[in-house]
Write an enzyme that holds these catalytic residues in place. Structure first.
Site: not given
Length: 366
Positions: A85, A110, A182, A254, A327
């Site tokens: 972000r 993204h 991803h 996350d 990631e």
């Protein structure tokens, strides 16, 4: 014994944005297989054996290009030009304010509305174990200045490792770049089953604190004493329900970890171990190595088992926590946090400046 859905090349054949789309198959000398489409540079399948030698598919994906385009946008994708972000989609370069396309209000996520995950890469299969993909981000694309040619090479080694290596250069203007992969993994080979029994080890003592909108604030938080401490092997589900603001906000993990990896992804720099995952029942293991300074752990919190978006290979429904992502990247929103640049690499590229890096997914059995 082979347990997986066969993907057919013809089901991925299409013309999108005037460019040909295809499915490419890579094989190593030990039987490992990876299948990748040049739409979004997406990994659609990886076949590796379990401890009994049974070959299984360990990544979520789709049966054909229609499923890919209608499915989870990030699933399997190579993410650019800027992963993660950006706060409000706003940033300043050389005193000039820029507004990137906002696609996850109030932020850019993204790469924006049509980042690399929605683009057709030019493709060239180098040999049976490697594939070259290229794409040029245009000046002003998604509101970001500067032309940025990108080259990816996917390659399979006989150590059962899939390596994704990239090079990109700021061709004309100052720009920003931050890349990751991803892919959604499920080492069980049963792609609709829960990944909460997978055991994770992440050698990181800090993570990036997030704002209420999920953007790194610049603060780094110690993992000790929190549900985010994976320095010792811990099942992903062991603490996912803990009363913790980051877990509540993300509906699971996350979070971006500050790993003990290298500070810069310089040319020739060897990737280092950033995470290890084990599926106890099958014995399959995954080691994630990278040149990048951070690692985002995501536990498939927004897989919802909805048709058609979450109908995967073989008609399997991808439900919440049925896949995890690891990631590696530079820090999200770091373009807006100069304090990150003192000890870690900036995501700003000056004209003529190159950025290189790699991610290695190495499979094995325990």
């Amino acid at each position: 014994m082979v347990t997986h859905t066969d993907l057919r090349r013809e089901d991925f054949s299409a013309t999108i944005d005037g460019k040909p789309v295809d499915l490419f198959t890579l094989r190593n000398g030990r039987g490992m297989v990876a299948r990748i489409t040049n739409y979004g540079a997406k990994i659609e399948q990886i076949l590796v054996p379990d401890r009994d030698g049974a070959l299984g598919d360990v990544v979520q994906g789709y049966d054909g290009i229609a499923g890919v385009m209608g499915g989870q946008a990030s699933m399997g994708s190579f993410i650019g030009r800027y992963c993660g972000r950006i706060d409000g989609g706003r940033f300043t370069l050389d005193g000039v304010a820029h507004q990137a396309a906002v696609n996850s209000p109030p932020n850019t996520l993204h790469g924006g509305q049509r980042g690399s995950r929605f683009r057709v890469f030019d493709a060239r299969q180098i040999d049976g174990a490697s594939l070259e993909l290229t794409y040029v981000f245009q000046d002003g694309e998604e509101g970001v200045p500067g032309t940025l040619p990108l080259r990816l090479v996917y390659s399979l080694g006989d150590d059962d490792a899939l390596t994704i290596a990239w090079t990109a250069v700021a061709a004309d203007r100052t720009t920003i770049a931050n890349f990751t992969d991803h892919t959604f993994f499920n080492l069980s080979g049963d792609l609709g089953s829960s990944i909460l029994d997978h055991v994770a080890t992440i050698p990181a003592r800090r993570y990036l604190a997030l704002s209420d909108s999920g953007v790194p604030t610049g603060e780094m938080v110690e993992v000790a004493g929190t549900p985010h401490d994976f320095r010792a092997p811990t099942a992903l589900g062991a603490r996912i329900g803990a009363d913790d603001r980051m877990l509540r906000q993300g509906h699971g993990y996350d979070l971006h970890y500050v790993t003990d990896g290298p500070a810069e992804g310089a040319t020739g720099q060897a990737p280092v171990l950033q995470a290890r995952f084990l599926h106890p029942a099958s014995g399959r293991t995954l080691e994630v190595l990278s040149t990048e300074p951070g690692l985002q752990l995501y536990t498939g919190n927004f897989l919802e088992g909805k048709a058609p978006r979450d109908v995967g290979k073989g008609g399997i429904l991808y439900t919440k926590h049925s896949g995890f992502c690891a990631e590696p990247s530079k820090f999200p929103n770091s373009v807006n946090i100069p304090s990150f640049w003192t000890s870690f690499p900036s995501t700003v590229l000056r004209p003529g400046q190159w950025t290189t890096g790699s991610i290695v997914y190495r499979f094995g059995v325990a």
